[in-house]
Each structure stands twice: as structure tokens, then as C-alpha cells.
Scaffold this motif. Structure first.
Motif, PDB file in Angstrom:
ATOM      1  N   PRO A   1       0.784  -1.231   0.000  1.00 46.72           N
ATOM      2  CA  PRO A   1       0.000   0.000   0.000  1.00 46.72           C
ATOM      3  C   PRO A   1       0.822   1.289   0.000  1.00 46.72           C
ATOM      4  N   THR A   2       2.157   1.201   0.065  1.00 48.57           N
ATOM      5  CA  THR A   2       2.925   2.442   0.249  1.00 48.57           C
ATOM      6  C   THR A   2       3.411   3.036  -1.071  1.00 48.57           C
ATOM      7  N   HIS A   3       3.913   4.286  -0.961  1.00 46.97           N
ATOM      8  CA  HIS A   3       4.302   5.065  -2.145  1.00 46.97           C
ATOM      9  C   HIS A   3       5.385   4.373  -2.973  1.00 46.97           C
TER      10      HIS A   3
ATOM     11  N   ASP B   1       5.533   1.218  -3.638  1.00 45.84           N
ATOM     12  CA  ASP B   1       4.987   0.006  -4.276  1.00 45.84           C
ATOM     13  C   ASP B   1       4.456   0.368  -5.657  1.00 45.84           C
ATOM     14  N   ILE B   2       5.271   0.160  -6.669  1.00 52.46           N
ATOM     15  CA  ILE B   2       4.922   0.643  -8.011  1.00 52.46           C
ATOM     16  C   ILE B   2       4.837  -0.487  -9.033  1.00 52.46           C
ATOM     17  N   THR B   3       4.884  -1.746  -8.564  1.00 52.22           N
ATOM     18  CA  THR B   3       4.927  -2.865  -9.506  1.00 52.22           C
ATOM     19  C   THR B   3       3.695  -2.918 -10.414  1.00 52.22           C
ATOM     20  N   ALA B   4       2.491  -2.801  -9.838  1.00 54.85           N
ATOM     21  CA  ALA B   4       1.270  -2.948 -10.647  1.00 54.85           C
ATOM     22  C   ALA B   4       1.229  -1.890 -11.751  1.00 54.85           C
ATOM     23  N   ASP B   5       1.568  -0.631 -11.394  1.00 44.80           N
ATOM     24  CA  ASP B   5       1.576   0.426 -12.412  1.00 44.80           C
ATOM     25  C   ASP B   5       2.610   0.143 -13.503  1.00 44.80           C
ATOM     26  N   CYS B   6       3.763  -0.379 -13.103  1.00 41.26           N
ATOM     27  CA  CYS B   6       4.809  -0.682 -14.094  1.00 41.26           C
ATOM     28  C   CYS B   6       4.367  -1.815 -15.033  1.00 41.26           C
ATOM     29  N   VAL B   7       3.694  -2.825 -14.486  1.00 40.39           N
ATOM     30  CA  VAL B   7       3.233  -3.935 -15.329  1.00 40.39           C
ATOM     31  C   VAL B   7       2.210  -3.409 -16.342  1.00 40.39           C
ATOM     32  N   ALA B   8       1.291  -2.558 -15.869  1.00 41.95           N
ATOM     33  CA  ALA B   8       0.292  -1.986 -16.788  1.00 41.95           C
ATOM     34  C   ALA B   8       0.994  -1.218 -17.911  1.00 41.95           C
ATOM     35  N   LYS B   9       2.005  -0.412 -17.553  1.00 45.54           N
ATOM     36  CA  LYS B   9       2.732   0.350 -18.583  1.00 45.54           C
ATOM     37  C   LYS B   9       3.481  -0.577 -19.532  1.00 45.54           C
ATOM     38  N   ALA B  10       4.077  -1.643 -19.000  1.00 48.69           N
ATOM     39  CA  ALA B  10       4.813  -2.576 -19.860  1.00 48.69           C
ATOM     40  C   ALA B  10       3.879  -3.212 -20.896  1.00 48.69           C
TER      41      ALA B  10
ATOM     42  N   ASN C   1      -8.600   2.505   3.912  1.00 46.99           N
ATOM     43  CA  ASN C   1      -8.193   3.874   3.564  1.00 46.99           C
ATOM     44  C   ASN C   1      -7.628   3.944   2.144  1.00 46.99           C
ATOM     45  N   GLU C   2      -7.284   5.151   1.735  1.00 53.52           N
ATOM     46  CA  GLU C   2      -6.796   5.362   0.372  1.00 53.52           C
ATOM     47  C   GLU C   2      -5.566   4.498   0.077  1.00 53.52           C
ATOM     48  N   ALA C   3      -4.655   4.408   1.057  1.00 55.02           N
ATOM     49  CA  ALA C   3      -3.430   3.628   0.850  1.00 55.02           C
ATOM     50  C   ALA C   3      -3.774   2.165   0.590  1.00 55.02           C
ATOM     51  N   ARG C   4      -4.665   1.609   1.426  1.00 55.14           N
ATOM     52  CA  ARG C   4      -4.998   0.188   1.243  1.00 55.14           C
ATOM     53  C   ARG C   4      -5.729  -0.046  -0.080  1.00 55.14           C
ATOM     54  N   ARG C   5      -6.531   0.934  -0.503  1.00 56.85           N
ATOM     55  CA  ARG C   5      -7.225   0.786  -1.800  1.00 56.85           C
ATOM     56  C   ARG C   5      -6.230   0.649  -2.952  1.00 56.85           C
ATOM     57  N   ARG C   6      -5.026   1.207  -2.763  1.00 58.42           N
ATOM     58  CA  ARG C   6      -3.993   1.062  -3.798  1.00 58.42           C
ATOM     59  C   ARG C   6      -3.702  -0.411  -4.105  1.00 58.42           C
ATOM     60  N   MET C   7      -3.858  -1.264  -3.093  1.00 60.85           N
ATOM     61  CA  MET C   7      -3.575  -2.695  -3.301  1.00 60.85           C
ATOM     62  C   MET C   7      -4.605  -3.358  -4.203  1.00 60.85           C
TER      63      MET C   7
ATOM     64  N   GLY D   1      -0.542  -0.671   5.877  1.00 60.81           N
ATOM     65  CA  GLY D   1      -1.676   0.131   5.405  1.00 60.81           C
ATOM     66  C   GLY D   1      -2.076   1.240   6.375  1.00 60.81           C
ATOM     67  N   ASP D   2      -1.680   1.101   7.661  1.00 60.20           N
ATOM     68  CA  ASP D   2      -2.004   2.148   8.628  1.00 60.20           C
ATOM     69  C   ASP D   2      -1.042   3.328   8.532  1.00 60.20           C
ATOM     70  N   VAL D   3       0.149   3.060   8.044  1.00 55.37           N
ATOM     71  CA  VAL D   3       1.200   4.082   8.047  1.00 55.37           C
ATOM     72  C   VAL D   3       1.421   4.650   6.635  1.00 55.37           C
ATOM     73  N   ALA D   4       0.817   4.020   5.642  1.00 53.00           N
ATOM     74  CA  ALA D   4       1.143   4.360   4.242  1.00 53.00           C
ATOM     75  C   ALA D   4       0.787   5.795   3.875  1.00 53.00           C
ATOM     76  N   GLY D   5      -0.389   6.282   4.339  1.00 54.08           N
ATOM     77  CA  GLY D   5      -0.832   7.632   3.980  1.00 54.08           C
ATOM     78  C   GLY D   5       0.128   8.700   4.493  1.00 54.08           C
ATOM     79  N   PRO D   6       0.308   8.784   5.838  1.00 57.28           N
ATOM     80  CA  PRO D   6       1.244   9.794   6.359  1.00 57.28           C
ATOM     81  C   PRO D   6       2.680   9.604   5.851  1.00 57.28           C
ATOM     82  N   LEU D   7       3.077   8.363   5.577  1.00 54.03           N
ATOM     83  CA  LEU D   7       4.440   8.131   5.081  1.00 54.03           C
ATOM     84  C   LEU D   7       4.622   8.739   3.686  1.00 54.03           C
TER      85      LEU D   7
END
Lengths: 252, 252
Positions: free
Chosen positions: A82-84, A86-95, A120-126, B190-196
Motif C-alpha cells: 500500500p505504500t508510495h 509500491d509501483i509494480t502494478a503500475d509498471c506492469v500496466a505500462k509494460a 483507507n486510500e493507501a490500502r485501496r492502492r492494493m 496500510g495504517d502508516v502508508a498515507g502519512p508516510l
């Protein structure tokens, strides 16, 4: 490559792309390469190349595009949290040149474990999944991996990755299993290298590897023979055992 | 790349090429990647990519040529022993387009350990060195590695590789050491991802990574901050600690 070729030749190949700065900095010691190598070998998929790249978009996309054209399957580990970083899914889509959206199927899985108020927004990223991908089950923590084209995207945490591999394995095309025999030679590699080369030349269809190691008694050698044909493996293994017996007799 | 660029930017990069079927089959679990990653990070060399390829000439040459153009240094492990499957030295010579010969300096080193009557044809293979290469000391078993251009060729046996790395390290151009701080967050990623993410955006010059793990108490997160500037690392680390304190206060 692809499944048609695999069925014709009996050979299915795979590459593994490990994604993560933490492996390259040495902070985290990778445990996935060895596990995946052994697992795929056992089910008849030949792991042929591994790459480790950092959490860098260009590096991930370049590696993905190089590997997915070359091998039957590409497995990835890492970068789907969920963190900033973590960019694998976006990279796969671009590939693959496809859009990526929040996937309702993935949201449903997250809600099996996460209370709606904690989503929350972060978890929705997953739940961001490239269009056209199938989800890969995650019985450990629910957040799914995914499978698009010949690329299978898994988590980096070993317990989760292992569970994902178990859920993917029954769906893989597999080839004939590579059989192997390991013979421990009680001598240095340089003592066995000459006669071993002669055997390797006599059995070109059997792969013969030689691996020195040292223990408290000094340098010894493991000889490993591999073939998909049990009968060929057996005759080459017998030839190596005979050679070692002659060598020991000559030295004692 | 090269040393001039490294001095200007303070950044020296490296790739590692692990050569060997035994890693890809899972029979041998690699111990060199993590060791080399940690070692290079500590001396100010950024390991940026790792590849593992099989004992296959085309695969080794292609990987060598891709990596040596991209990074300040390329380290290789494996494939420099006396047996028929040890083809690394020949592949390096082909990648550089130079001849390879039995090197009298390497023969002299082998004879420090091996009796002249034991220096058979197989062992002489370990003295085959590409033209123009410098030898790399091997205090463990004498058979040297070598260094040609920006490529440093080492053994695969961990004790020998480690000794070779020690003998090479003082001669490497090194950059400013990457400093790091690790903070254990007693919560899920997922709890820390937003503020991080907000902190990562405020300190774009500090790399911030987030690594979930599970122990007997459930899923927790390690936050790792990295920068070559001690002062920047300090302020970003303080910001993360403050954020975690606020988060804990809000949750309790």
C-alpha cells in the motif's frame, strides 16, 4: 515461446524478476529466489534467468519487457503493497500498454479481512489491477497478486509469495520434470575434472555440473547430473560412479 | 559511467552477474548476493542490478555486455574452476573481443599450492586469463580471479569470493556512502502508508522504503530511510518518528 512451443518440446521456461531496493542494499536477504527455483524445477518449469532491480519505474518496465518476450512465464516478487514505493502494478500496466483501475474483485477480497472503515486510500492502492488481469489468491493477507499475459505478479513477503505460488502452480503449463542425481566425490575438483569431461562428452544429452565446496576435511566436489530421460540419467550416473571408483583405486 | 562520472556525482554503481545452473535449479541456495550487496553498500558502491544466468555462453556474454555498458563495475561469481562447465573466463574474453591464453602469472600462483605433478590439464584451465586482465588474489585456494575493463571475475564458493572481494575493494573507486536509518513501526503497512507518503513527498531527496513483515504478534512494518546527506537523513527520520508518535496517540 508460449504454451504451444512448450508442449512440442516438453520444455517450459521461466524468469524471476525480484523488485526491491532492500535486496540490492543488502538490508533484506532474499529468500524467494532459492524457494522459487526449487519449486519450479520440481513441477517441470525451468527457471532460466533471475533479475533483481530497484524500485525504479524504467528499470522494472525494461526488465519486464525483455523477460516476457524471452520466456514462457515471468514471475515477479515485491512492490505490491500500500505504500508510495509500491509501483509494480503500475509498471506492469505500462509494460503491457493497458490501463490500470481499482478492481472491484480485489476490493471485495480486501474487505474479507479489512473493516470498511479501515479501507483507507493507501490500502485501496492494493486493489489497483491492470485491465485484463486475473487475480491470484492470497490466503495469508487477502490482498491479491495478479496474472496478465505470461506475467505473474506476487508479493515479496516470503509466506505470502509461497501461498500465491501454491495457488498459481496448478494453472501453469509444465514440461517434463528435470531429474537429477547428486554424487559426492571425496576429492578436489581438479582431480576429477579430466575424466568428468570425458563422460560429459560421451553423454552430451545429460547435463553434468561440478560444484566444489569445503568442509572441515578440506575441498570436496559435488557432481550433479541432470536429464529429463530417466534411462539416460541412469547410464551417465553409473559411468560417473565407475569413474570415481577407478580414481579412488588409482589414488590409494 | 566510469570513474570520472563517479567522482563528479559521488555515485558509483555496480551490477552483479551470478553464473551457474545450480542456483537456477535451486540445488544450491545463493549466499553471495546478500553478502556482496551489504559489502558494496558499506564502501559506497551502489549495487543497482543483479542477474543470475545459467552456464550458457550466449546468456553470459549477452548479460556481460548489457551490464558493463550500464554500470561503473560488473562483478561476476561462479564458473572459474577446472571442469568442463566452467566457461566464465572464455565468455569474458569473447565479450571483450580479446584472446585468452594460459597466463604464466596465474600458473605461478597455482604452483604455490599445487605440486607440479598435480598440475594436470584440468587445473591448468584455471590459469586461462583474457589478455589485458589483472589477476585478483585468492588467499584461500590460490587460483586467481581477474579484472578486465570494469569487469571483476570472482569464484562462486562463498569463502573464496569473500576473500577476493577483500583484495579488490581497496582498488575500487567509491562514492559517498549511502546512510540509512531503520524504524520499526508497530502497525500494519496500510495504517502508516498515507502519512508516510506525505513525508516522502516533503523529502524527495531522501529515499523512504516500507517493508512489511510478520512475526508472532502479526504484521508490522520496517521503515527504512536512506540518503548520502547525514543532515537530510536526520530531519526526515525525525519527521517519521513524530508521525508514528501521533499515529500511536490517535490509535490508543
Amino acid at each position: 515461446m508460449g504454451e504451444a512451443t512448450a508442449v512440442e518440446t516438453g520444455v517450459v521456461t521461466a524468469a524471476l524478476l525480484v523488485i526491491g531496493d532492500e535486496i540490492l542494499s543488502g538490508r533484506t536477504k532474499d529468500k524467494n529466489i532459492g524457494y522459487i527455483a526449487e519449486y519450479l524445477t520440481a513441477i517441470g518449469v525451468d527457471l532460466t534467468e533471475v533479475r533483481v532491480v530497484s524500485d525504479d519505474e524504467a528499470a522494472i518496465i525494461d526488465a519486464l519487457n525483455a523477460l516476457r518476450q524471452r520466456y514462457t512465464y515471468v514471475f515477479t516478487t515485491g512492490g505490491i503493497g500500500p505504500t508510495h514505493d509500491d509501483i509494480t502494478a503500475d509498471c506492469v500496466a505500462k509494460a503491457f500498454g493497458v490501463p490500470i483501475h481499482e478492481d472491484p474483485r480485489a476490493i471485495a477480497r480486501l474487505l474479507e479481512r479489512i473493516k470498511p472503515e479501515d479501507l483507507n486510500e493507501a490500502r485501496r492502492r492494493m486493489a489497483r489491477i491492470p485491465e485484463g488481469a486475473d487475480l491470484v489468491d492470497n490466503p495469508v493477507s487477502k490482498a491479491p497478486g495478479f496474472w496478465i499475459g505470461n506475467v505473474i505478479v506476487m508479493a515479496g513477503v516470503p509466506t505470502i509469495m509461497q501461498a500465491m505460488l501454491d495457488s498459481v502452480a496448478p494453472k501453469l503449463a509444465t514440461g517434463r520434470v528435470m531429474l537429477s542425481e547428486t554424487i559426492r566425490a571425496e576429492c578436489k575438483e581438479g582431480d576429477v575434472a579430466g575424466p568428468l569431461r570425458a563422460i560429459a562428452e560421451r553423454y552430451p544429452d545429460v547435463m553434468i555440473g561440478s560444484y566444489p565446496f569445503n568442509d572441515e576435511t578440506g575441498f570436496k566436489t559435488n557432481l550433479v547430473l541432470r536429464s529429463r530421460e530417466a534411462s539416460r540419467l541412469a547410464v551417465a550416473t553409473a559411468a560417473v560412479r565407475d569413474m570415481l571408483t577407478s580414481l579412488n583405486a588409482a589414488r590409494s
